[in-house]
Design an enzyme around this catalytic site. Structure first.
Site, mmCIF file in Angstrom:
data_model
loop_
_atom_site.group_PDB
_atom_site.id
_atom_site.type_symbol
_atom_site.label_atom_id
_atom_site.label_comp_id
_atom_site.label_asym_id
_atom_site.label_seq_id
_atom_site.Cartn_x
_atom_site.Cartn_y
_atom_site.Cartn_z
ATOM 1 N N LYS A 183 17.444 -45.936 -0.680
ATOM 2 C CA LYS A 183 18.450 -46.517 0.213
ATOM 3 C C LYS A 183 18.429 -48.028 0.066
ATOM 4 C CE LYS A 183 15.148 -46.083 4.040
ATOM 5 N NZ LYS A 183 14.900 -45.489 5.370
ATOM 6 N N ILE A 219 8.734 -36.194 0.612
ATOM 7 C CA ILE A 219 9.567 -37.377 0.397
ATOM 8 C C ILE A 219 10.970 -37.176 0.978
ATOM 9 C CG2 ILE A 219 8.343 -38.296 -1.603
ATOM 10 C CD1 ILE A 219 10.270 -36.785 -3.382
ATOM 11 N N CYS A 221 11.868 -36.666 3.915
ATOM 12 C CA CYS A 221 12.008 -35.673 4.984
ATOM 13 C C CYS A 221 11.325 -36.088 6.283
ATOM 14 C CB CYS A 221 11.444 -34.331 4.523
ATOM 15 S SG CYS A 221 12.271 -33.679 3.071
ATOM 16 N N LEU A 223 11.165 -39.819 8.394
ATOM 17 C CA LEU A 223 12.132 -40.644 9.117
ATOM 18 C C LEU A 223 13.513 -40.614 8.472
ATOM 19 C CD1 LEU A 223 9.844 -43.742 9.797
ATOM 20 C CD2 LEU A 223 10.403 -41.896 11.383
ATOM 21 N N ASP A 224 13.589 -40.238 7.193
ATOM 22 C CA ASP A 224 14.878 -40.223 6.491
ATOM 23 C C ASP A 224 15.690 -38.958 6.742
ATOM 24 O OD1 ASP A 224 14.574 -42.724 5.437
ATOM 25 O OD2 ASP A 224 13.641 -42.033 3.583
#
Length: 418
Positions: A183, A219, A221, A223-224
């Site tokens: 991001k 990965i 999974c 906070l994203d």
């Protein structure tokens, strides 16, 4: 039905014939008698002609649609399965989107899930996790990576973009650490496509450097908020033909681990120009090895009159600082040599050296040390990096000691208008 057929038939005639048929239809309707046999035969012949004329076109259309469906089925099933190994990039991503539900993860030999701390795995395992382009790493497991490796300058200088990859070689343990840039900013969220692009770059690096073991968290999974089933099937799709073992560590950090979060200098944002900053402050500005002057330096010189002394200084090397004290303003003016020329990109390794020199300088003042360090929000286009300000702030708040960091975002035009 016959009456309706007769009504539709009247539209096919013209002139007197049309009027005559209309009168016949009206009389038949008013007297509740059916249409005459002659009218009925005409109606049936018209309908038959319509059906015969259009049935062939409908049949041809249906046949063409069926051919298209069969072709699509063949291309997405048999062809896709046989040519999957040849797929790359967007084509393979489209295949994954269509097939991820059917991927049998129970028979997977690449991805293994365990319960344990990622950083307690054997040292021969390379590590990987997701970050933003600004590399703030201020929450989640990224904090542990930031505390463990302390490699921000090297990562910043790689200038990895969203969908890219930054790498760090851990000399101590002879392994790689992968930073999947999924991001743009830390406050944003990734997409499955940006994660896919970053994983593709990691896969290429793994194959090129013959990495055999990788340990990762779930990965994307945490906070994203991506779905683990999809991410796991993505890993299987990309790495099933790569000679590498991937273990996924499911581990919830305890409260005492959160207390190990590295301390950062407090950050204060001002909407005023840096020339309005209070006393007892070190003002940072960025310059080049040749001593090129910019607008911020000239604005500061209008108050402090330091540029004549600055121009007398010989050219400096990257990472050096040029320090002047203004007793009238009670400022410390500190020039950081972070670029070769005005057209060069900012060197974050050089900025790190400058920060270390500033810490030494300020510690040397002892009881007269400065409590604040301020910098002006710069024009990102002149540094060829739209996130240059966010990256500089991350460097300052991470590596400066025992000071508060002020970032001035105002301009002199705003000051004059107010």
């Amino acid at each position: 039905v016959e009456r309706n057929a007769g009504a539709s038939l009247t539209n096919t005639f013209s002139g007197r014939e049309k009027e005559r048929k209309k009168d016949n239809f009206t009389r038949a309707e008013s007297s509740s008698f059916p249409l005459r046999s002659n009218d009925r035969s005409i109606t049936e012949s018209k309908n038959e002609k319509f059906r015969s004329r259009h049935s062939s076109s409908y049949l041809e259309r249906d046949r063409s649609l069926e051919k298209t469906r069969n072709k699509t089925r063949w291309s997405t099933s048999a062809c896709a399965e046989s040519d999957k190994e040849k797929m790359e990039g967007d084509a393979l991503f489209d295949y994954w989107k269509a097939k991820w539900r059917s991927i049998n993860s129970s028979q997977d030999k690449v991805v293994h899930e365990i319960f344990g701390d990622l950083f307690e795995q054997p040292k021969e395992y390379s590590l990987a996790h997701c970050v933003a382009e600004d590399l703030r790493m201020g929450s989640g497991i990224a904090v542990s990576f930031k505390r463990e490796f302390k490699n921000l300058p090297e990562l910043f200088d790689q200038r990895a973009k969203q969908g890219g990859l930054a790498t760090f070689y851990d000399e101590k343990n002879k392994r790689f650490v992968y930073y999947l840039v999924t991001k743009k900013e830390s406050t944003g969220k990734p997409t499955y496509f940006t994660l896919w692009k970053s994983l593709c770059k990691m896969r290429d690096h793994v194959k090129e450097n013959k990495v055999e073991k990788i340990a990762i968290p779930r990965i994307g999974c945490g906070l994203d908020r991506l779905e683990w089933d999809k991410v796991k099937s993505m890993l299987i799709t990309l790495f099933e033909n790569v000679d590498v073992e991937i273990i996924v560590c499911n581990f919830q950090q305890d409260d005492h681990d959160q207390e190990k979060k590295p301390t950062k200098s407090p950050l204060v944002t001002r909407n005023s120009h840096i020339t309005e900053i209070e006393c007892n402050t070190i003002i940072l500005y960025f310059t080049t090895c040749k001593g090129d002057e910019d607008e911020i330096m000239r604005n500061l010189s209008e108050k402090s009159k330091y540029l004549p002394e600055f121009r007398k200084c010989k050219p400096k090397a990257l990472g050096d600082i040029v320090y002047f004290e203004d007793n009238s303003q009670e400022w410390g003016l500190c020039g950081c040599i972070v670029r070769e020329t005005n057209s060069s990109e900012l060197s974050f390794k050089s900025l790190y050296k400058c920060i270390q020199n500033i810490n030494k300088k300020n510690d040397g003042f002892r009881e007269n040390r400065f409590n604040y360090i301020a910098t002006q929000w710069v024009n990102s286009s002149s540094y060829h990096d739209e996130l240059i300000n966010e990256k500089v702030i991350t460097m300052l708040t991470t590596y400066l000691r025992n000071v508060s960091v002020y970032v001035c975002r105002g301009s002199l035009e705003n000051k004059k208008s107010s």
